[in-house]
Design an enzyme around this catalytic site. Structure first.
Site, mmCIF file in Angstrom:
data_model
loop_
_atom_site.group_PDB
_atom_site.id
_atom_site.type_symbol
_atom_site.label_atom_id
_atom_site.label_comp_id
_atom_site.label_asym_id
_atom_site.label_seq_id
_atom_site.Cartn_x
_atom_site.Cartn_y
_atom_site.Cartn_z
ATOM 1 N N THR A 1 2.348 -6.141 -9.740
ATOM 2 C CA THR A 1 2.854 -5.788 -10.873
ATOM 3 C C THR A 1 1.567 -7.134 -11.782
ATOM 4 O O THR A 1 0.289 -7.631 -10.692
ATOM 5 C CB THR A 1 3.807 -7.058 -10.956
ATOM 6 O OG1 THR A 1 5.070 -6.376 -10.095
ATOM 7 C CG2 THR A 1 3.987 -7.775 -12.437
ATOM 8 N N PHE B 1 1.544 -0.537 -6.501
ATOM 9 C CA PHE B 1 2.975 -1.154 -7.386
ATOM 10 C C PHE B 1 2.767 -2.178 -7.317
ATOM 11 O O PHE B 1 3.491 -3.660 -7.702
ATOM 12 C CB PHE B 1 4.582 -1.254 -6.662
ATOM 13 C CG PHE B 1 5.250 0.108 -5.567
ATOM 14 C CD1 PHE B 1 4.688 1.218 -6.752
ATOM 15 C CD2 PHE B 1 5.207 0.291 -4.592
ATOM 16 C CE1 PHE B 1 5.355 2.505 -6.209
ATOM 17 C CE2 PHE B 1 5.792 1.464 -3.896
ATOM 18 C CZ PHE B 1 6.420 2.885 -4.768
ATOM 19 N N SER C 1 7.136 -2.583 3.601
ATOM 20 C CA SER C 1 8.383 -3.219 4.054
ATOM 21 C C SER C 1 6.949 -4.184 5.387
ATOM 22 O O SER C 1 7.331 -4.900 5.845
ATOM 23 C CB SER C 1 10.105 -3.317 4.426
ATOM 24 O OG SER C 1 10.045 -2.606 3.242
ATOM 25 N N GLU D 1 8.035 -16.709 -3.993
ATOM 26 C CA GLU D 1 8.602 -15.631 -5.205
ATOM 27 C C GLU D 1 10.269 -14.927 -4.787
ATOM 28 O O GLU D 1 10.223 -14.772 -6.183
ATOM 29 C CB GLU D 1 7.322 -14.508 -4.366
ATOM 30 C CG GLU D 1 8.059 -12.968 -4.697
ATOM 31 C CD GLU D 1 7.186 -12.239 -4.340
ATOM 32 O OE1 GLU D 1 5.948 -12.465 -3.809
ATOM 33 O OE2 GLU D 1 6.198 -10.541 -5.339
ATOM 34 N N GLY E 1 31.135 1.338 -22.441
ATOM 35 C CA GLY E 1 31.182 2.628 -22.670
ATOM 36 C C GLY E 1 29.759 3.374 -23.186
ATOM 37 O O GLY E 1 28.840 3.108 -22.321
ATOM 38 N N ARG F 1 34.034 -4.725 -30.463
ATOM 39 C CA ARG F 1 34.134 -3.382 -30.589
ATOM 40 C C ARG F 1 35.901 -3.662 -29.789
ATOM 41 O O ARG F 1 36.912 -3.866 -29.314
ATOM 42 C CB ARG F 1 34.087 -3.013 -28.878
ATOM 43 C CG ARG F 1 34.050 -1.599 -28.848
ATOM 44 C CD ARG F 1 32.781 -0.592 -29.657
ATOM 45 N NE ARG F 1 32.880 1.462 -29.183
ATOM 46 C CZ ARG F 1 33.440 2.071 -29.938
ATOM 47 N NH1 ARG F 1 32.151 1.919 -30.746
ATOM 48 N NH2 ARG F 1 33.414 3.521 -29.594
ATOM 49 N N GLN G 1 43.821 -5.757 -20.428
ATOM 50 C CA GLN G 1 43.948 -6.796 -19.130
ATOM 51 C C GLN G 1 42.656 -6.558 -18.811
ATOM 52 O O GLN G 1 41.857 -7.303 -17.570
ATOM 53 C CB GLN G 1 44.890 -6.050 -18.691
ATOM 54 C CG GLN G 1 45.194 -8.122 -17.517
ATOM 55 C CD GLN G 1 46.657 -7.710 -16.777
ATOM 56 O OE1 GLN G 1 46.363 -6.385 -15.665
ATOM 57 N NE2 GLN G 1 47.141 -8.676 -16.949
ATOM 58 N N ALA H 1 2.298 1.174 2.545
ATOM 59 C CA ALA H 1 3.380 -0.282 3.880
ATOM 60 C C ALA H 1 3.694 -0.920 3.245
ATOM 61 O O ALA H 1 2.626 -1.497 2.132
ATOM 62 C CB ALA H 1 1.724 -0.559 4.917
ATOM 63 N N GLU I 1 0.890 -0.712 -0.190
ATOM 64 C CA GLU I 1 -0.126 0.339 -0.411
ATOM 65 C C GLU I 1 1.053 1.250 0.421
ATOM 66 O O GLU I 1 2.076 0.985 0.361
ATOM 67 C CB GLU I 1 -0.888 0.199 1.078
ATOM 68 C CG GLU I 1 -1.720 -1.142 1.560
ATOM 69 C CD GLU I 1 -3.179 -1.286 2.320
ATOM 70 O OE1 GLU I 1 -3.152 0.056 3.454
ATOM 71 O OE2 GLU I 1 -3.164 -1.749 2.456
HETATM 72 C C1 LIG Z 1 8.613 -2.708 -9.985
HETATM 73 C C2 LIG Z 1 7.835 -3.154 -8.674
HETATM 74 C C3 LIG Z 1 7.063 -3.990 -8.705
HETATM 75 C C4 LIG Z 1 6.237 -4.524 -7.393
HETATM 76 N N1 LIG Z 1 5.042 -5.658 -7.959
HETATM 77 C C5 LIG Z 1 4.397 -5.608 -6.698
HETATM 78 C C6 LIG Z 1 3.489 -6.297 -6.302
HETATM 79 O O1 LIG Z 1 2.986 -7.088 -7.726
HETATM 80 N N2 LIG Z 1 2.444 -6.429 -5.553
HETATM 81 C C7 LIG Z 1 2.579 -6.078 -4.402
HETATM 82 O O2 LIG Z 1 2.285 -6.383 -3.149
HETATM 83 N N3 LIG Z 1 4.003 -5.153 -4.009
HETATM 84 C C8 LIG Z 1 4.809 -4.187 -4.988
HETATM 85 N N4 LIG Z 1 6.293 -3.991 -5.365
HETATM 86 C C9 LIG Z 1 5.880 -3.583 -4.144
HETATM 87 C C10 LIG Z 1 7.288 -3.706 -3.162
HETATM 88 O O3 LIG Z 1 7.443 -5.313 -3.164
HETATM 89 C C11 LIG Z 1 7.911 -3.052 -2.342
HETATM 90 O O4 LIG Z 1 8.192 -2.084 -3.156
HETATM 91 C C12 LIG Z 1 8.850 -3.541 -1.051
HETATM 92 O O5 LIG Z 1 7.983 -4.285 -0.627
HETATM 93 C C13 LIG Z 1 9.498 -2.035 -0.291
HETATM 94 O O6 LIG Z 1 7.868 -1.333 0.402
HETATM 95 P P1 LIG Z 1 8.390 0.379 0.450
HETATM 96 O O7 LIG Z 1 8.365 0.667 -1.457
HETATM 97 O O8 LIG Z 1 6.979 0.832 1.222
HETATM 98 O O9 LIG Z 1 9.568 1.038 1.302
HETATM 99 P P2 LIG Z 1 9.408 0.762 2.393
HETATM 100 O O10 LIG Z 1 8.954 -0.270 2.942
HETATM 101 O O11 LIG Z 1 9.368 2.827 2.632
HETATM 102 O O12 LIG Z 1 10.995 0.687 2.369
HETATM 103 C C14 LIG Z 1 11.964 2.386 2.143
HETATM 104 C C15 LIG Z 1 13.309 1.802 2.603
HETATM 105 O O13 LIG Z 1 13.497 1.188 4.212
HETATM 106 C C16 LIG Z 1 14.213 0.133 4.722
HETATM 107 N N5 LIG Z 1 13.636 -0.634 5.238
HETATM 108 C C17 LIG Z 1 12.167 -0.470 5.774
HETATM 109 N N6 LIG Z 1 11.963 -0.977 7.137
HETATM 110 C C18 LIG Z 1 13.006 -1.772 7.782
HETATM 111 C C19 LIG Z 1 13.573 -1.703 8.403
HETATM 112 N N7 LIG Z 1 12.951 -2.599 9.073
HETATM 113 N N8 LIG Z 1 14.992 -1.833 8.396
HETATM 114 C C20 LIG Z 1 15.948 -1.937 8.033
HETATM 115 N N9 LIG Z 1 15.244 -1.631 6.409
HETATM 116 C C21 LIG Z 1 14.050 -0.392 6.046
HETATM 117 C C22 LIG Z 1 13.970 -0.331 2.675
HETATM 118 O O14 LIG Z 1 14.638 -1.698 2.736
HETATM 119 C C23 LIG Z 1 13.958 0.139 2.000
HETATM 120 O O15 LIG Z 1 15.086 0.786 1.579
HETATM 121 C C24 LIG Z 1 6.841 -3.478 -6.257
HETATM 122 C C25 LIG Z 1 7.106 -2.530 -6.774
HETATM 123 C C26 LIG Z 1 7.861 -2.873 -7.882
HETATM 124 C C27 LIG Z 1 9.283 -1.445 -7.738
#
Ligand SMILES: Cc1cc2nc3c(=O)[nH]c(=O)nc-3n(C[C@H](O)[C@H](O)[C@H](O)COP(=O)(O)OP(=O)(O)OC[C@H]3O[C@@H](n4cnc5c(N)ncnc54)[C@H](O)[C@@H]3O)c2cc1C
Length: 382
Positions: free
Chosen positions: A161, A159, A135, A247, A344, A273, A284, A133, A130
């Site tokens: 897919t 996000f 991670s 996954e 390049g 090239r 090298q 939400a 979301e």
């Molecule tokens: C092209 C693409 C396709 C996707 N497809 C899907 C899909 O089909 N279905 C779906 O549900 N989701 C999908 N996603 C979502 C994806 O799973 C999330 O973007 C991902 O889980 C990260 O969540 P966030 O973007 O909210 O980042 P955040 O959770 O906000 O994280 C931001 C940063 O903080 C870090 N962080 C967060 N919590 C912690 C912690 N506890 N400790 C250390 N570091 C932390 C993260 O590692 C990251 O570097 C997709 C995303 C992309 C970009």
């Protein structure tokens, strides 16, 4: 022995035949469409039925539900051939959704959805993330309240897919109050003409331009209560924990196939090239960089193959799966970046496969659980 002579231990003659069928299909039907898919930011809808007709969808789902009746090795072959061809087609997500249904659906649900998914009539998406939400899965807000024989869903997913084409969603929702794992459930939503449901426009990504990615909006969307997966509320978090290894291993499969392909195309390039009157391969530095890339890709391949065999034998643990996802995708990005450098300026031109590979690779470290979360999972076990 050259690392390129190595053969995965899970490979056999039947899988080789399967590989050649998939490779021919991808080259014939998908590769010529890539520029258009990138422009329209999604595959053609018709590509799904074509893929279904070749048996490329759900290859590792039981034949009684319309699947190919194979193992994860059959799915690997499909994902490897798509990755080698630089094609982003969400059949991996189709398989992920199918495995949720196969694992937690009742017989009626499996017979209703899986055969149509295998034919490409139903296109699956897994909707967990979301806007606030990712991670932190437990921080999700989307709600599903019971109303007579229905769930009424309100909220947003992002996000996602396959989002624009998808007509069968596996949606993670809040069926309970609070932030505990028992508040989350998975509900299957058939979206065709569903009042209150809409998708956003395709998201403008820095890579994977041909992949279908968008937001999903639910406004009082009513879904039959029997679409709850697993028969009881509050099982969603545990179900996700069980299915995420599938996954994540799939992400590792794409990582290694991409890294190997990057080494192969760069090796060809540096032999053709010239600079300062010599081919680039005669420097090298070029040879050392390529040697490093080939070695890392081979280490990745051997680790991955071990995990694939363990997964097929149901012996792959979650911690090793987190290692696969984190290490192989980091490795993929390192290798592809070095290969861009060896190209390049041409390595920065989108018409060159290595440039697209570089942009496409970056997200591998982010989705399916970020690599930081993977390291947390590994560290918690220590
Ligand atoms: C092209 C693409 C396709 C996707 N497809 C899907 C899909 O089909 N279905 C779906 O549900 N989701 C999908 N996603 C979502 C994806 O799973 C999330 O973007 C991902 O889980 C990260 O969540 P966030 O973007 O909210 O980042 P955040 O959770 O906000 O994280 C931001 C940063 O903080 C870090 N962080 C967060 N919590 C912690 C912690 N506890 N400790 C250390 N570091 C932390 C993260 O590692 C990251 O570097 C997709 C995303 C992309 C970009």
């Amino acid at each position: 022995m050259s690392s390129f002579a190595y053969q995965s231990p899970w490979m056999n003659d039947a899988l080789q035949l399967w590989r050649s069928q998939v490779a021919k299909f991808v080259q014939r039907e998908f590769v010529p469409q890539q520029q258009r898919w990138r422009q329209q930011q999604r595959p053609d809808r018709s590509a799904w039925a074509l893929a279904g007709a070749t048996g490329m969808l759900l290859p590792d789902i039981a034949a009684e539900y319309g699947g190919g009746g194979g193992t994860f090795a059959h799915e690997c072959v499909v994902q490897e051939e798509l990755a080698r061809a630089g094609v982003h087609f969400g059949s991996n997500i189709q398989s992920i959704v199918a495995h949720y249904i196969a694992a937690y659906g009742n017989e009626a649900q499996k017979h209703t959805w899986l055969p149509r998914m295998a034919r490409g009539e139903l296109i699956g998406a897994i909707a967990i993330t979301e806007p606030d939400a990712g991670s932190d899965i437990k921080g999700m807000r989307i709600s599903a309240r019971r109303d007579d024989g229905n769930y009424v869903i309100n909220g947003t997913k992002t996000f996602i897919t396959n989002g624009c084409h998808a007509n069968l969603l596996c949606v993670a929702v809040k069926t309970g109050a609070g932030a505990g794992p028992k508040s989350i459930s998975l509900i299957i939503v058939e979206t065709g003409d569903l009042p209150g449901y809409r998708t956003g426009s395709s998201l403008d990504k820095i890579g994977m331009h041909g992949q279908d990615t968008c937001e999903l909006f639910f406004d009082e969307v009513r879904v039959p209560a029997e679409n709850l997966l697993g028969g009881a509320e509050g099982c969603g978090f545990a179900q996700m924990l069980e299915q995420l290894p599938y996954e994540r291993l799939g992400v590792g499969v794409v990582a290694v196939a991409t890294a190997e392909q990057a080494v192969a195309i760069t090796t060809r390039y540096v032999k053709e090239r010239s600079a300062f009157g010599e081919h680039l391969i005669d420097f090298q530095n070029t040879r050392f960089r390529l040697a490093e890339c080939a070695t890392e890709a081979h280490i990745g391949r051997v680790f991955l193959d071990d995990c694939i065999e363990r997964f097929i034998a149901r012996r792959l643990d979650d911690v090793t799966t987190a290692m696969v996802k984190y290490w192989l995708t980091d490795c993929q990005c390192r290798i592809v970046d070095k290969c861009v450098q060896l190209h390049g300026g041409y390595g920065y031109m989108a018409e060159y496969p290595i440039a697209r590979m570089w942009a496409d690779s970056r997200v591998q470290r982010i989705y399916a659980g970020t690599n930081e979360i993977m390291k947390e999972l590994i560290a918690w076990s220590m």
